[in-house]
Scaffold this motif. Structure first.
Motif, PDB file in Angstrom:
ATOM      1  N   ALA A 108       0.814  -1.216   0.000  1.00  0.00           N
ATOM      2  CA  ALA A 108       0.000   0.000   0.000  1.00  0.00           C
ATOM      3  C   ALA A 108       0.844   1.262   0.000  1.00  0.00           C
ATOM      4  CB  ALA A 108      -0.929   0.003   1.211  1.00  0.00           C
ATOM      5  N   GLY A 109       2.024   1.195   0.602  1.00  0.00           N
ATOM      6  CA  GLY A 109       2.834   2.390   0.786  1.00  0.00           C
ATOM      7  C   GLY A 109       3.839   2.677  -0.300  1.00  0.00           C
ATOM      8  N   THR A 110       4.243   1.651  -1.071  1.00  0.00           N
ATOM      9  CA  THR A 110       5.192   1.924  -2.138  1.00  0.00           C
ATOM     10  C   THR A 110       4.557   2.858  -3.160  1.00  0.00           C
ATOM     11  OG1 THR A 110       6.607   0.940  -3.838  1.00  0.00           O
ATOM     12  CG2 THR A 110       4.504  -0.123  -3.459  1.00  0.00           C
ATOM     13  N   PRO A 111       5.302   3.875  -3.637  1.00  0.00           N
ATOM     14  CA  PRO A 111       4.688   4.833  -4.570  1.00  0.00           C
ATOM     15  C   PRO A 111       4.380   4.243  -5.942  1.00  0.00           C
ATOM     16  CG  PRO A 111       7.029   5.294  -4.279  1.00  0.00           C
ATOM     17  CD  PRO A 111       6.671   4.258  -3.251  1.00  0.00           C
ATOM     18  N   THR A 112       4.933   3.096  -6.251  1.00  0.00           N
ATOM     19  CA  THR A 112       4.702   2.456  -7.544  1.00  0.00           C
ATOM     20  C   THR A 112       3.407   1.647  -7.502  1.00  0.00           C
ATOM     21  OG1 THR A 112       7.095   2.226  -7.788  1.00  0.00           O
ATOM     22  CG2 THR A 112       5.720   0.949  -9.297  1.00  0.00           C
ATOM     23  N   PRO A 113       2.495   1.834  -8.445  1.00  0.00           N
ATOM     24  CA  PRO A 113       1.272   1.030  -8.467  1.00  0.00           C
ATOM     25  C   PRO A 113       1.574  -0.464  -8.570  1.00  0.00           C
ATOM     26  CG  PRO A 113       1.107   2.876  -9.990  1.00  0.00           C
ATOM     27  CD  PRO A 113       2.534   2.821  -9.538  1.00  0.00           C
ATOM     28  N   VAL A 114       0.817  -1.258  -7.832  1.00  0.00           N
ATOM     29  CA  VAL A 114       0.981  -2.715  -7.839  1.00  0.00           C
ATOM     30  C   VAL A 114      -0.299  -3.336  -8.396  1.00  0.00           C
ATOM     31  CG1 VAL A 114       1.509  -4.771  -6.482  1.00  0.00           C
ATOM     32  CG2 VAL A 114       2.485  -2.556  -5.817  1.00  0.00           C
ATOM     33  N   VAL A 115      -0.131  -4.193  -9.391  1.00  0.00           N
ATOM     34  CA  VAL A 115      -1.251  -4.848 -10.069  1.00  0.00           C
ATOM     35  C   VAL A 115      -1.169  -6.346  -9.813  1.00  0.00           C
ATOM     36  CG1 VAL A 115      -2.398  -5.258 -12.280  1.00  0.00           C
ATOM     37  CG2 VAL A 115      -1.210  -3.083 -11.870  1.00  0.00           C
ATOM     38  N   ALA A 116      -2.249  -6.955  -9.358  1.00  0.00           N
ATOM     39  CA  ALA A 116      -2.303  -8.410  -9.183  1.00  0.00           C
ATOM     40  C   ALA A 116      -2.979  -9.039 -10.392  1.00  0.00           C
ATOM     41  CB  ALA A 116      -3.067  -8.765  -7.921  1.00  0.00           C
TER      42      ALA A 116
END
Length: 246
Positions: A88-96
């Protein structure tokens, strides 16, 4: 003897691809897998050219949830909260990208991601109540993303549901065929634009993790240490019904 990694990192035109690769236990959330996933997320976000992280998997299971053979480890719930906080905190969007089964803690990973897609073979279930447990830690991302009324049914019953239901309740964003379009859109974003936009959409989840993280870790640890959960997990591993089943 070299131990094969449980999480593999590759790059595809500005997208860091993290692949859960622990088929022997259906990509369960062992301490080692969570540590490697955390390291992979940190490394991916540190790359200046990375516009998104894609979390995917090998085999027919995205993630089976907690590794029940490590269920007695006191640090497990806290390690999972830290992992969810990192996503949640990393500035890079994470896609599952889910193309198989997701159970229990695996649904927490999906909910923590900024975007999730699911293929037609994907299935979902919150199985904790059937083991004498509760989805305590993962309730934070799941209830921050999905409709609580719809989720409540599956928290309580442990029923299996498919991609259509997951999309309708907000647990999953879109069907898998939308993935290429989503990734192309993220590749077009600026680092600043993506980071600030993610900060807006993840604010509720980050707040929940900060405010209630310690409390749900305590609940989870208490339940895992209970006699009822011990019976439930033992019955699962022995492929039999637990003692409370009529």
């Amino acid at each position: 003897m070299t131990t094969a990694p449980l999480v593999r990192l590759a790059h595809d035109r500005g997208v860091a691809v993290l692949t859960l690769d622990s088929p022997h236990n259906r990509n369960a959330l062992s301490a080692r897998l969570m540590d490697q996933l955390s390291d992979g997320l940190t490394a991916a976000a540190a790359e200046p050219g990375t516009r998104a992280v894609l979390l995917t998997h090998t085999g027919g299971t995205f993630c089976a949830g907690a590794d029940l053979r490590e269920a007695g480890a006191a640090a497990g719930p806290g390690r999972l909260v830290d992992l969810l906080r990192l996503i949640a905190g990393t500035p890079t969007p994470v896609v599952a990208a889910v193309h198989g089964h997701a159970r229990a803690g695996g649904l927490g990973l999906i909910a923590a991601c900024d975007i999730a897609v699911a293929g037609p073979a994907a299935t979902f279930a919150f199985t904790e109540a059937r083991l004498g447990l509760a989805p305590a830690v993962i309730s934070l991302p799941v209830l921050a993303r999905a409709d609580p009324r719809a989720v409540g049914r599956y928290f309580l019953t442990g029923e299996t549901f498919g991609p259509a239901e997951a999309i309708a309740m907000g647990l999953v964003t879109a069907p898998a065929e939308a993935l290429d379009t989503i990734l192309d859109g993220l590749r077009a974003g600026s680092p600043q634009g993506l980071a600030e936009s993610k900060a807006l959409t993840a604010e509720r989840l980050r707040g929940a993790l900060d405010e209630r993280g310690a409390a749900v870790v305590e609940v989870s640890a208490r339940l895992f240490a209970s006699a009822e959960a011990a019976e439930g997990m033992r019955a699962f591993l022995e492929k039999r019904k637990p003692s409370w089943t009529p």
